[in-house]
Design an enzyme around this catalytic site. Structure first.
Site: not given
Ligand code: TYM
Length: 339
Positions: A204, A119, A201
């Protein structure tokens, strides 16, 4: 995943950032799995708005997307009667614990985080301290609820590792304050790749909209994106996860497997000998047919603002009750005056 019914249910925590269009990767890697866990675990799912401001957001957009994310969770099958749903910023304990844990996390640990490196290279004009300490906030999200399992995609496993390290360090000084959580990955779909650069990967925040499928895309756009996904010139449907040249086909096999609760190997067998065009058409149909009912539900739920606000209010109260217990304990341990 069956548990003895006399034991209290294990607790699960997870969340998605409302920072863009929710992708098929978010759905297959995380949300779809949450739905299946709700009956066997005590689940808490949040809209992680505090996290999303590490990258600049338009305020009105962020507010809108936070409620849209809640509607999408429900449309995907998260039942607010079974699971606690809340907006992260509605519970100040997250930011409070994050401050304490910042003092128990080392710069060196945070510097190793690949998401930070990634990032900060993409937002070179805004490498803020929040982006750097983001994993500490995430650790706080998880540890506040004495969480046992964190169902996430593969890209978040490094953050779960640091969460465990910080929790163990804190427990080492003060006794058993935090439960040590574990990450939980789905068998297929833990890392859905970009459709245009399948070694990256699916994200979004990808500037190229053809790279990802948004859960909000028109159905014909979804089909088009899948049909024009980058593959290879070999023309053989085979799952070879270690072969970069097959990254595109591996990805489509993984998506199909995740959609049909199968494995990429089994899907490859089913389509053996068929052309990429036929296979892509089948993947497109499977994705569209899975998203269609979600979208119908979403369109209905998003209109009911009072219902959504009510869920947020109840969720915030429920999350506050649990989180305060941990926060009070932590404050006491570190030497703050707690009444
Ligand atoms: P975020 O918002 O980027 O993504 C949300 C969830 O989607 C999963 N994910 C994917 N899984 C498979 N293939 C992909 N291409 C893909 N892109 C995203 C992510 O692994 C995630 O599970 N830091 C986290 C949000 C967060 C969180 C937490 C999660 C904040 N605090 C506490 C769990 C527990 C994040 O940025 O996810």
């Amino acid at each position: 995943m069956e548990q003895n019914i006399t034991e209290p249910k294990k607790r699960i925590f997870s969340g998605v950032q409302p920072s863009g269009n929710i992708t098929l990767g978010n759905y297959l890697g995380a949300i779809k799995n949450w739905v299946s866990l709700q009956d066997d675990y005590e689940c808490i799912f949040a809209m992680m708005d505090l996290h999303s401001i590490t990258v600049r957001q338009t305020p009105a957009e962020l507010r809108k997307r936070t409620m849209e994310l809640l509607a999408l969770y429900i449309a995907c099958g998260i039942d607010p009667e079974k699971s606690t749903l809340f907006v992260q910023s509605h519970n100040s304990a997250h930011a409070e614990l994050a401050w304490v844990l910042n003092c128990y996390t080392y710069m060196g640990e945070l510097q190793r985080m690949t998401q930070f490196k990634d990032k900060s290279s993409r937002h070179a004009d805004n490498i803020n301290a929040g982006l750097f300490t983001y994993p500490v906030l995430m650790a706080s999200d998880i540890l506040l609820y004495q969480t046992e399992l964190v169902p996430v995609g593969k890209d978040q496993m490094q953050h779960i590792e640091i969460c465990r390290d910080v929790a163990q360090r804190f427990n080492g000084v003060y006794g058993d304050v935090f439960k040590i959580p574990e990450g939980l990955l789905v068998k297929s779909g833990a890392k859905v790749m970009s459709l245009t650069e399948p070694t990256k990967k699916m994200s979004k925040s990808d500037p190229n909209p053809k790279a990802f499928i948004s859960m909000m895309d028109d159905f014909n756009v979804i089909a088009k994106k899948i049909k024009s996904a980058v593959t290879d010139s070999e023309g053989v449907i085979e799952y070879r996860p270690d072969d970069e040249a097959k990254a595109g086909i591996n990805n489509l096999l993984t998506i199909m497997a995740a959609m049909t609760n199968s494995t990429p190997e089994a899907v490859a067998k089913e389509f053996e000998g068929q052309g990429y065009g036929t296979f892509k058409g089948a993947v497109a149909d499977a994705v569209v047919e899975a998203i269609r009912p979600i979208r119908e539900e979403y369109d209905r739920i998003i209109k009911d603002k009072a219902y959504l606000q009510d869920i947020c209010k109840n969720g915030a109260e429920a999350s506050h009750r649990i989180a305060q217990r941990t926060l009070k304990k932590v404050y006491k341990k570190v030497g703050f005056i707690v009444d």
